[in-house]
Design a protein around this motif. Sequence first.
Motif, PDB file in Angstrom:
ATOM      1  N   GLU A   1       0.833  -1.211   0.000  1.00  0.00           N
ATOM      2  CA  GLU A   1       0.000   0.000   0.000  1.00  0.00           C
ATOM      3  C   GLU A   1       0.867   1.260   0.000  1.00  0.00           C
ATOM      4  O   GLU A   1       0.584   2.222  -0.703  1.00  0.00           O
ATOM      5  CB  GLU A   1      -0.942   0.000   1.213  1.00  0.00           C
ATOM      6  CG  GLU A   1      -1.851   1.195   1.296  1.00  0.00           C
ATOM      7  CD  GLU A   1      -2.859   1.304   0.162  1.00  0.00           C
ATOM      8  OE1 GLU A   1      -3.489   2.370   0.035  1.00  0.00           O
ATOM      9  OE2 GLU A   1      -3.018   0.339  -0.619  1.00  0.00           O
ATOM     10  N   ARG A   2       1.942   1.241   0.774  1.00  0.00           N
ATOM     11  CA  ARG A   2       2.847   2.397   0.796  1.00  0.00           C
ATOM     12  C   ARG A   2       3.470   2.615  -0.584  1.00  0.00           C
ATOM     13  O   ARG A   2       3.569   3.740  -1.061  1.00  0.00           O
ATOM     14  CB  ARG A   2       3.943   2.198   1.837  1.00  0.00           C
ATOM     15  CG  ARG A   2       4.760   3.462   2.048  1.00  0.00           C
ATOM     16  CD  ARG A   2       6.052   3.196   2.748  1.00  0.00           C
ATOM     17  NE  ARG A   2       6.846   2.293   1.938  1.00  0.00           N
ATOM     18  CZ  ARG A   2       7.727   1.432   2.428  1.00  0.00           C
ATOM     19  NH1 ARG A   2       7.930   1.341   3.702  1.00  0.00           N
ATOM     20  NH2 ARG A   2       8.408   0.641   1.627  1.00  0.00           N
ATOM     21  N   ASN A   3       3.861   1.537  -1.249  1.00  0.00           N
ATOM     22  CA  ASN A   3       4.418   1.661  -2.594  1.00  0.00           C
ATOM     23  C   ASN A   3       3.384   2.208  -3.574  1.00  0.00           C
ATOM     24  O   ASN A   3       3.696   3.033  -4.438  1.00  0.00           O
ATOM     25  CB  ASN A   3       4.958   0.322  -3.085  1.00  0.00           C
ATOM     26  CG  ASN A   3       6.206  -0.102  -2.347  1.00  0.00           C
ATOM     27  OD1 ASN A   3       6.850   0.697  -1.686  1.00  0.00           O
ATOM     28  ND2 ASN A   3       6.544  -1.369  -2.445  1.00  0.00           N
ATOM     29  N   ARG A   4       2.134   1.737  -3.444  1.00  0.00           N
ATOM     30  CA  ARG A   4       1.070   2.234  -4.313  1.00  0.00           C
ATOM     31  C   ARG A   4       0.866   3.732  -4.097  1.00  0.00           C
ATOM     32  O   ARG A   4       0.765   4.504  -5.049  1.00  0.00           O
ATOM     33  CB  ARG A   4      -0.245   1.488  -4.053  1.00  0.00           C
ATOM     34  CG  ARG A   4      -1.364   1.886  -5.017  1.00  0.00           C
ATOM     35  CD  ARG A   4      -2.714   1.389  -4.549  1.00  0.00           C
ATOM     36  NE  ARG A   4      -3.179   2.067  -3.342  1.00  0.00           N
ATOM     37  CZ  ARG A   4      -3.679   3.301  -3.306  1.00  0.00           C
ATOM     38  NH1 ARG A   4      -3.772   4.032  -4.400  1.00  0.00           N
ATOM     39  NH2 ARG A   4      -4.101   3.820  -2.167  1.00  0.00           N
ATOM     40  N   LEU A   5       0.839   4.137  -2.822  1.00  0.00           N
ATOM     41  CA  LEU A   5       0.670   5.557  -2.521  1.00  0.00           C
ATOM     42  C   LEU A   5       1.822   6.379  -3.097  1.00  0.00           C
ATOM     43  O   LEU A   5       1.622   7.464  -3.630  1.00  0.00           O
ATOM     44  CB  LEU A   5       0.591   5.785  -1.008  1.00  0.00           C
ATOM     45  CG  LEU A   5      -0.679   5.323  -0.330  1.00  0.00           C
ATOM     46  CD1 LEU A   5      -0.520   5.400   1.182  1.00  0.00           C
ATOM     47  CD2 LEU A   5      -1.859   6.145  -0.793  1.00  0.00           C
ATOM     48  N   GLY A   6       3.022   5.861  -2.973  1.00  0.00           N
ATOM     49  CA  GLY A   6       4.191   6.567  -3.475  1.00  0.00           C
ATOM     50  C   GLY A   6       4.184   6.753  -4.978  1.00  0.00           C
ATOM     51  O   GLY A   6       4.656   7.768  -5.496  1.00  0.00           O
ATOM     52  N   THR A   7       3.627   5.785  -5.688  1.00  0.00           N
ATOM     53  CA  THR A   7       3.608   5.888  -7.152  1.00  0.00           C
ATOM     54  C   THR A   7       2.397   6.644  -7.682  1.00  0.00           C
ATOM     55  O   THR A   7       2.407   7.076  -8.825  1.00  0.00           O
ATOM     56  CB  THR A   7       3.656   4.495  -7.813  1.00  0.00           C
ATOM     57  OG1 THR A   7       2.545   3.724  -7.369  1.00  0.00           O
ATOM     58  CG2 THR A   7       4.949   3.773  -7.478  1.00  0.00           C
ATOM     59  N   THR A   8       1.367   6.819  -6.853  1.00  0.00           N
ATOM     60  CA  THR A   8       0.162   7.498  -7.331  1.00  0.00           C
ATOM     61  C   THR A   8      -0.029   8.895  -6.744  1.00  0.00           C
ATOM     62  O   THR A   8      -0.909   9.628  -7.201  1.00  0.00           O
ATOM     63  CB  THR A   8      -1.105   6.668  -7.037  1.00  0.00           C
ATOM     64  OG1 THR A   8      -1.210   6.468  -5.630  1.00  0.00           O
ATOM     65  CG2 THR A   8      -1.062   5.321  -7.756  1.00  0.00           C
ATOM     66  N   ALA A   9       0.776   9.259  -5.764  1.00  0.00           N
ATOM     67  CA  ALA A   9       0.640  10.587  -5.148  1.00  0.00           C
ATOM     68  C   ALA A   9       1.052  11.676  -6.141  1.00  0.00           C
ATOM     69  O   ALA A   9       1.890  11.458  -7.013  1.00  0.00           O
ATOM     70  CB  ALA A   9       1.499  10.681  -3.894  1.00  0.00           C
TER      71      ALA A   9
ATOM     72  N   THR B   1       4.062  15.642  -3.267  1.00  0.00           N
ATOM     73  CA  THR B   1       3.340  15.231  -2.059  1.00  0.00           C
ATOM     74  C   THR B   1       3.672  13.805  -1.640  1.00  0.00           C
ATOM     75  O   THR B   1       3.087  13.301  -0.686  1.00  0.00           O
ATOM     76  CB  THR B   1       1.812  15.324  -2.267  1.00  0.00           C
ATOM     77  OG1 THR B   1       1.409  14.348  -3.231  1.00  0.00           O
ATOM     78  CG2 THR B   1       1.390  16.713  -2.708  1.00  0.00           C
ATOM     79  N   VAL B   2       4.598  13.159  -2.337  1.00  0.00           N
ATOM     80  CA  VAL B   2       4.882  11.743  -2.078  1.00  0.00           C
ATOM     81  C   VAL B   2       5.337  11.522  -0.636  1.00  0.00           C
ATOM     82  O   VAL B   2       4.794  10.665   0.066  1.00  0.00           O
ATOM     83  CB  VAL B   2       5.933  11.202  -3.075  1.00  0.00           C
ATOM     84  CG1 VAL B   2       6.343   9.777  -2.713  1.00  0.00           C
ATOM     85  CG2 VAL B   2       5.386  11.250  -4.494  1.00  0.00           C
ATOM     86  N   LEU B   3       6.320  12.277  -0.190  1.00  0.00           N
ATOM     87  CA  LEU B   3       6.836  12.084   1.164  1.00  0.00           C
ATOM     88  C   LEU B   3       5.759  12.340   2.213  1.00  0.00           C
ATOM     89  O   LEU B   3       5.570  11.529   3.134  1.00  0.00           O
ATOM     90  CB  LEU B   3       8.042  12.985   1.415  1.00  0.00           C
ATOM     91  CG  LEU B   3       8.705  12.831   2.779  1.00  0.00           C
ATOM     92  CD1 LEU B   3       9.183  11.397   2.988  1.00  0.00           C
ATOM     93  CD2 LEU B   3       9.860  13.796   2.906  1.00  0.00           C
ATOM     94  N   ASP B   4       5.028  13.432   2.072  1.00  0.00           N
ATOM     95  CA  ASP B   4       3.965  13.738   3.039  1.00  0.00           C
ATOM     96  C   ASP B   4       2.895  12.660   3.057  1.00  0.00           C
ATOM     97  O   ASP B   4       2.428  12.249   4.122  1.00  0.00           O
ATOM     98  CB  ASP B   4       3.329  15.095   2.733  1.00  0.00           C
ATOM     99  CG  ASP B   4       4.255  16.260   3.044  1.00  0.00           C
ATOM    100  OD1 ASP B   4       5.203  16.066   3.829  1.00  0.00           O
ATOM    101  OD2 ASP B   4       4.031  17.345   2.491  1.00  0.00           O
ATOM    102  N   THR B   5       2.489  12.193   1.890  1.00  0.00           N
ATOM    103  CA  THR B   5       1.445  11.174   1.791  1.00  0.00           C
ATOM    104  C   THR B   5       1.893   9.875   2.444  1.00  0.00           C
ATOM    105  O   THR B   5       1.172   9.293   3.263  1.00  0.00           O
ATOM    106  CB  THR B   5       1.077  10.916   0.319  1.00  0.00           C
ATOM    107  OG1 THR B   5       0.592  12.127  -0.251  1.00  0.00           O
ATOM    108  CG2 THR B   5       0.024   9.838   0.182  1.00  0.00           C
ATOM    109  N   CYS B   6       3.100   9.416   2.106  1.00  0.00           N
ATOM    110  CA  CYS B   6       3.602   8.158   2.652  1.00  0.00           C
ATOM    111  C   CYS B   6       3.887   8.276   4.151  1.00  0.00           C
ATOM    112  O   CYS B   6       3.641   7.339   4.905  1.00  0.00           O
ATOM    113  CB  CYS B   6       4.847   7.712   1.899  1.00  0.00           C
ATOM    114  SG  CYS B   6       4.494   7.208   0.198  1.00  0.00           S
ATOM    115  N   GLU B   7       4.383   9.416   4.581  1.00  0.00           N
ATOM    116  CA  GLU B   7       4.671   9.616   5.993  1.00  0.00           C
ATOM    117  C   GLU B   7       3.384   9.618   6.816  1.00  0.00           C
ATOM    118  O   GLU B   7       3.316   8.989   7.874  1.00  0.00           O
ATOM    119  CB  GLU B   7       5.412  10.935   6.179  1.00  0.00           C
ATOM    120  CG  GLU B   7       5.898  11.166   7.584  1.00  0.00           C
ATOM    121  CD  GLU B   7       6.698  12.452   7.674  1.00  0.00           C
ATOM    122  OE1 GLU B   7       6.130  13.534   7.395  1.00  0.00           O
ATOM    123  OE2 GLU B   7       7.884  12.383   8.004  1.00  0.00           O
ATOM    124  N   LEU B   8       2.360  10.294   6.349  1.00  0.00           N
ATOM    125  CA  LEU B   8       1.088  10.319   7.051  1.00  0.00           C
ATOM    126  C   LEU B   8       0.489   8.918   7.137  1.00  0.00           C
ATOM    127  O   LEU B   8      -0.004   8.495   8.186  1.00  0.00           O
ATOM    128  CB  LEU B   8       0.113  11.273   6.363  1.00  0.00           C
ATOM    129  CG  LEU B   8      -1.251  11.438   7.022  1.00  0.00           C
ATOM    130  CD1 LEU B   8      -1.099  11.981   8.440  1.00  0.00           C
ATOM    131  CD2 LEU B   8      -2.119  12.356   6.194  1.00  0.00           C
TER     132      LEU B   8
END
Length: 84
Positions: A26-34, A38-45
């Motif tokens: 899920e974290r990888n998916r978020l990182g590739t779709t953010a 905003t990638v760092l903020d999205t994955c960190e949250l």
Amino acid sequence: MPTRTTEYRTEAERLQYERAIAYVQERNRLGTTATPGTVLDTCELFALEWEREWLRENFATPSGAHRHGTRNVFGFSATLVEKY
């Protein structure tokens, strides 16, 4: 797709392994779709909220822990996944 075998002693341990794998997916998916920037903020949250939820469940009373009726197939609460 590669496969792997994991040894575990209890069903709870197996579920923890599956949940950890789902977390990374899920974290990888978020990182590739953010959105770019905003990638760092999205994955960190996501990581902070996931860890908070995991701690609450694992330190809950035995009767309240692991309420699978409120979980989705990946082990994340539906509300946590919907936020992203």
